[in-house]
Design an enzyme around this catalytic site. Structure first.
Site, PDB file in Angstrom:
ATOM      1  CG  HIS A   1      49.265  40.656  39.311  1.00 31.03           C
ATOM      2  ND1 HIS A   1      48.174  41.309  39.996  1.00 31.03           N
ATOM      3  CD2 HIS A   1      49.915  42.067  38.640  1.00 31.03           C
ATOM      4  CE1 HIS A   1      48.432  42.704  39.853  1.00 31.03           C
ATOM      5  NE2 HIS A   1      49.219  43.215  38.874  1.00 31.03           N
TER       6      HIS A   1
ATOM      7  CB  CYS B   1      62.538  24.845  26.797  1.00 31.97           C
ATOM      8  SG  CYS B   1      61.583  23.626  27.960  1.00 31.97           S
TER       9      CYS B   1
ATOM     10  CG  ASN C   1      36.931  46.658  49.609  1.00 33.50           C
ATOM     11  OD1 ASN C   1      37.315  44.962  49.339  1.00 33.50           O
ATOM     12  ND2 ASN C   1      37.011  47.269  48.081  1.00 33.50           N
ATOM     13  N   PRO C   2      34.997  45.439  53.547  1.00 36.80           N
ATOM     14  CG  PRO C   2      36.200  43.472  54.472  1.00 36.80           C
ATOM     15  CD  PRO C   2      36.449  44.678  53.361  1.00 36.80           C
ATOM     16  CD  GLU C   3      37.420  49.333  57.457  1.00 36.10           C
ATOM     17  OE1 GLU C   3      36.869  50.907  57.895  1.00 36.10           O
ATOM     18  OE2 GLU C   3      36.344  48.306  58.801  1.00 36.10           O
TER      19      GLU C   3
ATOM     20  CD  GLN D   1      44.241  44.078  42.416  1.00 37.43           C
ATOM     21  OE1 GLN D   1      43.074  43.665  42.532  1.00 37.43           O
ATOM     22  NE2 GLN D   1      45.230  44.936  42.427  1.00 37.43           N
ATOM     23  CG  ASN D   2      43.187  37.704  43.806  1.00 37.29           C
ATOM     24  OD1 ASN D   2      44.102  38.260  45.130  1.00 37.29           O
ATOM     25  ND2 ASN D   2      42.066  37.595  44.689  1.00 37.29           N
TER      26      ASN D   2
ATOM     27  N   GLY E   1      36.935  42.564  47.177  1.00 43.87           N
ATOM     28  CA  GLY E   1      38.385  42.626  48.152  1.00 43.87           C
ATOM     29  C   GLY E   1      39.757  43.601  47.360  1.00 43.87           C
TER      30      GLY E   1
ATOM     31  CB  CYS F   1      65.084  20.895  28.403  1.00 42.20           C
ATOM     32  SG  CYS F   1      64.640  22.842  29.032  1.00 42.20           S
TER      33      CYS F   1
HETATM   34 ZN   LIG Z   1      62.710  22.814  29.473  1.00 42.40          ZN
END
Ligand SMILES: [Zn+2]
Length: 259
Positions: A129, A140, A223-225, A111-112, A197, A160
């Protein structure tokens, strides 16, 4: 490390060693150990900046207003007053890249947007992401690395004449189809998902571990939690930081665990 955690690590290592196809699913927790700031919560980025600057509609309408915020947050290495060097991968990123090479890990979904998995050498990778590492011209479509020189004058412009947009997913923007299909393909084939994480609050990304669990696979969570995954789909919970857990698992997989 207490006895329960040692036993959970042993169990997780055995599951990884016996798996047919393993995917990793990573979130902000793995990058926090490289110093990458988090967005939500106390001290998060949105306490200091206007969240609208990362909305696609606002960015398209006012790139000259949004770009200084974007540079401050994601490209501080290119800011005139922020001489911070780019972030570096940590042990957790490095172990995952090594496992890919060794055939222990089939695929990574992150997800990073910090590009740290790619920087560590992961190649079978869905940056769900997108990434800060490249920019694309809104006119362009040309794609270029996010070089410092390019970001000295804002908004950055393509030869451009079009304005560059970072290749990460803005609010109000859909998930890149290639990133999405490669992630779901890998999840459907996997019999083990290693969650690292991520608290599982961001959708649709958070469905990826659930696809593996829904297909009868095992979820190992670092995960820590506890998170939204823990009581729902997690088979083995490792209450630890990402690097500590990955290094400990790597030692076990190489048969060099210290008692
Ligand atoms: Zn361009």
């Amino acid at each position: 490390m207490n006895h329960d955690t040692e036993r959970a690590l042993d169990k997780a290592a055995a599951i990884l060693a016996g798996a047919r196809s393993v995917i990793a699913f990573t979130g902000a927790g793995i990058s926090a150990e490289s110093g990458v700031p988090t967005f939500r919560g106390a001290g998060g980025i949105w306490e200091r900046y206007d969240e609208r600057h990362l909305e696609l509609g606002y960015f398209r309408a006012h790139p000259e207003l949004a770009w200084p915020t974007i540079r401050d947050i994601f490209y501080a290495f290119a800011s005139p007053d922020g001489e911070r060097p780019p972030f570096q991968p940590n042990d957790a990123h490095r172990v995952l890249a090594a496992w890919e090479q060794q055939g222990i890990l089939n695929f990574t979904v992150t997800q990073n947007i910090d590009g740290l998995h790619a920087a560590a050498g992961s190649r079978r990778l869905s940056e769900f992401h997108g990434t800060t590492a490249t920019l694309s011209c809104m006119r362009c479509g040309a794609r270029v690395p996010s070089a410092r020189e390019l970001l000295e004058t804002l908004p950055p412009r393509c030869p451009c004449g079009g304005i560059y947009k970072p290749d990460f997913t803005f609010f109000g923007e859909g998930i890149d189809p290639a990133a999405s299909s490669s992630a779901y393909d890998a999840a459907r084939k996997a019999d083990v998902c290693l969650v690292i994480g991520s608290t599982g609050l961001v959708y649709p990304a958070a469905t990826i571990p659930r696809v593996v669990a829904g297909g009868g696979g095992t979820v190992i969570e670092v995960n820590p939690e506890p998170s939204t995954f823990t009581d729902d789909i997690t088979g083995v919970f490792l209450p630890m930081g990402a690097s500590e857990a990955l290094v400990a698992l790597d030692r076990r997989l190489r048969g060099t665990a210290t008692p």
